[in-house]
Structure formats: C-alpha cells, structure tokens
Design an enzyme around this catalytic site. Sequence first.
Site, PDB file in Angstrom:
ATOM      1  N   GLU A  59     -24.114 -12.494  24.390  1.00 29.49           N
ATOM      2  CA  GLU A  59     -24.988 -11.956  23.256  1.00 29.49           C
ATOM      3  C   GLU A  59     -25.101 -10.352  23.421  1.00 29.49           C
ATOM      4  O   GLU A  59     -25.402  -9.836  24.631  1.00 29.49           O
ATOM      5  CB  GLU A  59     -26.675 -12.191  23.387  1.00 29.49           C
ATOM      6  CG  GLU A  59     -26.628 -13.809  23.485  1.00 29.49           C
ATOM      7  CD  GLU A  59     -26.167 -14.343  22.093  1.00 29.49           C
ATOM      8  OE1 GLU A  59     -25.792 -13.860  21.111  1.00 29.49           O
ATOM      9  OE2 GLU A  59     -26.302 -16.060  22.099  1.00 29.49           O
ATOM     10  N   THR A  61     -23.064  -8.138  23.495  1.00 30.75           N
ATOM     11  CA  THR A  61     -21.748  -7.620  24.108  1.00 30.75           C
ATOM     12  C   THR A  61     -20.550  -7.591  23.420  1.00 30.75           C
ATOM     13  O   THR A  61     -19.471  -6.897  23.464  1.00 30.75           O
ATOM     14  CB  THR A  61     -21.412  -8.287  25.289  1.00 30.75           C
ATOM     15  OG1 THR A  61     -21.181  -9.620  25.007  1.00 30.75           O
ATOM     16  CG2 THR A  61     -22.527  -8.199  26.397  1.00 30.75           C
ATOM     17  N   SER A  93     -26.445 -18.306  -5.955  1.00 34.62           N
ATOM     18  CA  SER A  93     -26.840 -19.063  -4.750  1.00 34.62           C
ATOM     19  C   SER A  93     -27.881 -20.219  -4.803  1.00 34.62           C
ATOM     20  O   SER A  93     -28.916 -19.727  -5.403  1.00 34.62           O
ATOM     21  CB  SER A  93     -26.932 -18.240  -3.734  1.00 34.62           C
ATOM     22  OG  SER A  93     -27.524 -19.179  -2.433  1.00 34.62           O
ATOM     23  N   GLY A 169     -31.391 -17.458   8.524  1.00 33.97           N
ATOM     24  CA  GLY A 169     -32.292 -16.691   9.203  1.00 33.97           C
ATOM     25  C   GLY A 169     -32.729 -17.098  10.597  1.00 33.97           C
ATOM     26  O   GLY A 169     -33.572 -16.722  11.131  1.00 33.97           O
ATOM     27  N   ALA A 170     -32.067 -18.156  11.000  1.00 34.56           N
ATOM     28  CA  ALA A 170     -32.502 -19.008  12.323  1.00 34.56           C
ATOM     29  C   ALA A 170     -31.497 -18.576  13.403  1.00 34.56           C
ATOM     30  O   ALA A 170     -31.586 -19.204  14.518  1.00 34.56           O
ATOM     31  CB  ALA A 170     -32.312 -20.351  12.024  1.00 34.56           C
ATOM     32  N   SER A 174     -25.959 -18.059   9.172  1.00 33.01           N
ATOM     33  CA  SER A 174     -25.815 -18.358   8.044  1.00 33.01           C
ATOM     34  C   SER A 174     -25.141 -17.251   7.000  1.00 33.01           C
ATOM     35  O   SER A 174     -24.587 -17.405   6.194  1.00 33.01           O
ATOM     36  CB  SER A 174     -27.084 -18.548   7.357  1.00 33.01           C
ATOM     37  OG  SER A 174     -28.006 -17.295   7.145  1.00 33.01           O
ATOM     38  N   SER A 175     -25.354 -16.032   7.838  1.00 29.74           N
ATOM     39  CA  SER A 175     -24.903 -14.945   7.090  1.00 29.74           C
ATOM     40  C   SER A 175     -23.457 -14.885   7.188  1.00 29.74           C
ATOM     41  O   SER A 175     -22.483 -14.647   6.263  1.00 29.74           O
ATOM     42  CB  SER A 175     -25.271 -13.454   7.386  1.00 29.74           C
ATOM     43  OG  SER A 175     -24.977 -13.439   8.863  1.00 29.74           O
ATOM     44  N   ASP A 224     -19.811 -13.695  15.305  1.00 31.70           N
ATOM     45  CA  ASP A 224     -19.914 -14.977  14.150  1.00 31.70           C
ATOM     46  C   ASP A 224     -19.108 -15.271  13.314  1.00 31.70           C
ATOM     47  O   ASP A 224     -18.689 -16.478  13.027  1.00 31.70           O
ATOM     48  CB  ASP A 224     -21.285 -14.596  13.339  1.00 31.70           C
ATOM     49  CG  ASP A 224     -22.364 -14.063  14.130  1.00 31.70           C
ATOM     50  OD1 ASP A 224     -22.520 -14.251  15.310  1.00 31.70           O
ATOM     51  OD2 ASP A 224     -23.568 -13.572  13.490  1.00 31.70           O
ATOM     52  N   TYR A 276     -31.221  -4.336  16.149  1.00 31.71           N
ATOM     53  CA  TYR A 276     -29.945  -4.642  16.633  1.00 31.71           C
ATOM     54  C   TYR A 276     -29.372  -3.420  16.924  1.00 31.71           C
ATOM     55  O   TYR A 276     -28.366  -3.175  17.698  1.00 31.71           O
ATOM     56  CB  TYR A 276     -28.955  -5.468  15.704  1.00 31.71           C
ATOM     57  CG  TYR A 276     -27.793  -5.954  16.062  1.00 31.71           C
ATOM     58  CD1 TYR A 276     -27.695  -7.419  16.791  1.00 31.71           C
ATOM     59  CD2 TYR A 276     -26.800  -5.441  15.999  1.00 31.71           C
ATOM     60  CE1 TYR A 276     -26.535  -7.694  17.217  1.00 31.71           C
ATOM     61  CE2 TYR A 276     -25.370  -5.796  16.303  1.00 31.71           C
ATOM     62  CZ  TYR A 276     -25.311  -7.036  17.128  1.00 31.71           C
ATOM     63  OH  TYR A 276     -24.188  -7.374  17.462  1.00 31.71           O
TER      64      TYR A 276
END
Length: 454
Positions: A59, A61, A93, A169-170, A174-175, A224, A276
């Site tokens: 994470e 990195t 959507s 958003g969990a 999802s993005s 991702d 972030y």
Amino acid sequence: MSCELSVAAVPEEGDCPQWVAQPDVAARARLLGERFKRAYGRPPVGVWAAPGRANLMGEYTDFSGGMCLPFAHQYVTLTAAAPRTDGLLRARSLQDADESVADERLREVRVVDVAPGAVGGWFGYAAGVAWGMDRVATGRSAHPVAVPELALAPGFGADLMVDSTVPIGAGLASSAALECSVALALFSLSTGDDDPDDALRRALARACMDAENYIVGANTGGLDQTASLRSHAGETLALDCRDFDVANLPAEPAAAGLTWLAVDTRAPHRLADGQYSSRRAECEAAAAVLGVDRLRDALPEHPTDDDAAAALGRFDALVADGAPLDGDPEGVRLRLRHSLTEMVRSVRIADELATPDADWSLVGRLLVAGHESMRLDCQVSVPELDAAVAACLDAGALGAKVVGGGFGGSVLALAPADDLDALARSVCATFAEHGFRDPLFLTLQPSPAGRRIL
Ligand code: ADP
Ligand code: MG
C-alpha cells in the site's frame, strides 16, 4: 427501474452480519443489455466486465516503484456498449451517485473534448479512458512505447451503460473496475479484439491510470488497474511497479482451510481529497533527500529488514547534515519508514507464496505488521479499520489489514473458512460496542482479469 438491477439495498442497522451476495455476473450482464436497449433504443454490441481488487501488501508504494501483491476478486463492474460514428461518448450508470441513487441521467461529451478539468463526477472515470487511450496510442503517456492499437479513429464514439457489483468507495477498487471495463469495451468496439494480450492489457492499464490521475485528479499509482486487467484465477500478481512487470503467485488458501474475507467498514473513504496525494508528496520528498528518483531505488534488488533500517539511517544522517527537506520532517520520515518496510514485507510474502507449502501463519503475521505500519507510519487508518482488524484477529483470523488507501474502506483478513459467520458476528459485536455503523462482509476469491461477458 426494475428491482433486479437495483443498487444493493442498504441493510437495516442491527441486521449484522450482512454478507454481500456473490455476483451473478451472467444474469447481471443480460439484464444490463435489456436496460441498455430500453435507454438507447438499440441493443448493445456486447457487455464487458472488469473486477475490483484486494491487495496483500504494497500500500502506498506503487508510485515509489515498490512491489505490490494485488489479486482481482470476483466482484466486477459491467459495461454494455455500442459504437457511434459521430464522435460522441454517452454514458449512464445504474449507480450514478452524482444525483440520486440509481439515477440514469445521460452523460455526454465529444471524445475530442475530453481533457483535464472538462469532465466531472463519475463520468470522468469513463470518459477519461478514451483520453488515456489516445495518450498511450501516441506515446504521450508514461507508457514506455506508443501503442497505436489503442488509437480511436476520428469520429469514434460509443453509448455505454455501467452496472457495478463492486461496493463503491469501499477500498475494493470500484473506480478501477469502472475504468477497466470501459477500456475493454472501447478497445473491442474500436479494434474488434475481445481478448487483448498481456502487452495490450498493460497499455490499457496505463490509459486507465492516466484517466484517474489527470481527468479525475486522483494521484494513484497503477496497482488497481493492473490487477483488474492482468490477474489470473487463484493467483496474486507480484507487480513490480518500477516497470509494471508481473509474476503470478498462488494465493488460494482454501487447501489450508482458509479464505480471504473483506470487512467493508462503511466508514467513508475519500481518496481524492488530497490525503493520498500528500502521502505521495512526502514519499517523493524522502526520495529527494536520499538522492533517488523513487524510494524503491534506495533498496537493493532483494531487500531485507536490515536494508530498510540502513536506508532509514542514511536518511537520518543526511537530514542531520542539513539536507533540504520539502515538508514536515517527522511526517516525511514516517512515510519513508512505511514505504521501506512495506516494500520488504511485499518481498517476504512473495517469497513465501512462491514456496510449495506456503506458511499462511507467517503471511498472516506480515499482514498484521502491514496494518500497523499503515496505522502508525502511513497514518491512514481510522478507528473502524483498527477495530475490524482487532476483532478479526481476536476471532481467529491469521492476519488482517486495511486494503487500499485507508481513511475508511475495507479490511482484508485471512480467516479460517469453517466458521466465518461466528467471526463476522464477533466483528459486528465490536462495532456495536463502539457505536460504529454495521459493517458488510464479503468472501473474496482470487479471480481472472477483465473480459467480455456477452
Ligand atoms: P474505490 O475505488 O475504492 O471503490 P474510489 O473513491 O477510488 O473508491 O472510487 C469511487 C468512485 O468511483 C465513486 O465515487 C464514483 O465516482 C466512481 N464509481 C465507481 N463505480 C461506479 C459506478 N458503477 N457508477 C458510477 N460511478 C462509479
Ligand atoms: Mg479507487
């Protein structure tokens, strides 16, 4: 809207544990095709799906060139699509949250007009992909070579309709699932190629990263999108973020009586709000002090704990000698320590998974160490995440950690498969004691990358 396709109902409080149903992707794809036809007055040419991801380690990195260990899970976002010849990109959507839930408001932009600042809201993730494909096609992206196959012909356009089974958003990406399903749809409409090879998938992942970085404005590092487009069933990727080379490692703990469990804390997760980006900037400040382009270069090829400690020592000595440092020195040092130790943990887990008889209890301990580093050094945890980790461990999980960017979102646990409901009940009890919202539970299987469904 018809109830079959409605957004997963928000569970009643007190109804804990709630398990998110396994997605019936074929049925969702069929229904999405019907919805598409009703909305656009013609059937889609096809339906493409791309998964979200979990991440064992790595994470914060990816942008530092570290190794990440993501696996695609079975929850996917679907995109139904049909081509247009007037250069328009239109999209709806079923989870359009910019207005009301499941509003199907039509979004529209000319492909040539997509640019940073030009497309807002969720549509930026979808339209941004067309923009990213053009950049990669013409060699204007950070992708090492131009990939002309990604070019969209003049006048190319499409009608799209999106439906997600990934919780939004969990922290389960999802993005990326949205971007990657759109990328596969646009690429297929444009080229007729429904099964791009790994080189093309790598290029499409870069196009999706560019969409997220420049059109949406979330400064994420490619983990991702790579997982969504390049994963294999039963395996995790060992993704080398220096060059986006991947190796595949077995990551299916079922034979050891274990399963991957996600606890969606439902504490709000806000990646694009600057946290972030500020962590990334602090990592870059630490790299500048150490005189390397990215923090991965401060460690040898196969780094150990001693190497991480030595690099931290070099940083301290340089700062003591008056090296200029851009940012809060304590914050930069903590982010550096997280990055270095996280990169070592990734290598240790990858080594373990590569052995014929992986020691899952060691993997579990490394997950816990990863969570502690996210909490104390990266400082992206919140009480709900810490409580979920502690409750999973108390109830017999071998390991648990926040997954993704933190500030809410989900915990990934390595849990005994035989009594998941008891484990979930004990997480529910802990959440109730703290007065937190009821969490949601998902079992995750390492799953294949995005593909055409219909
Ligand atoms: P995560 O990727 O962990 O789920 P992000 O904050 O990165 O969380 O992305 C969530 C955002 O992605 C949402 O706010 C929304 O803009 C967009 N999004 C994802 N899936 C969909 C969808 N099916 N429909 C509309 N927007 C979506
Ligand atoms: Mg995301």
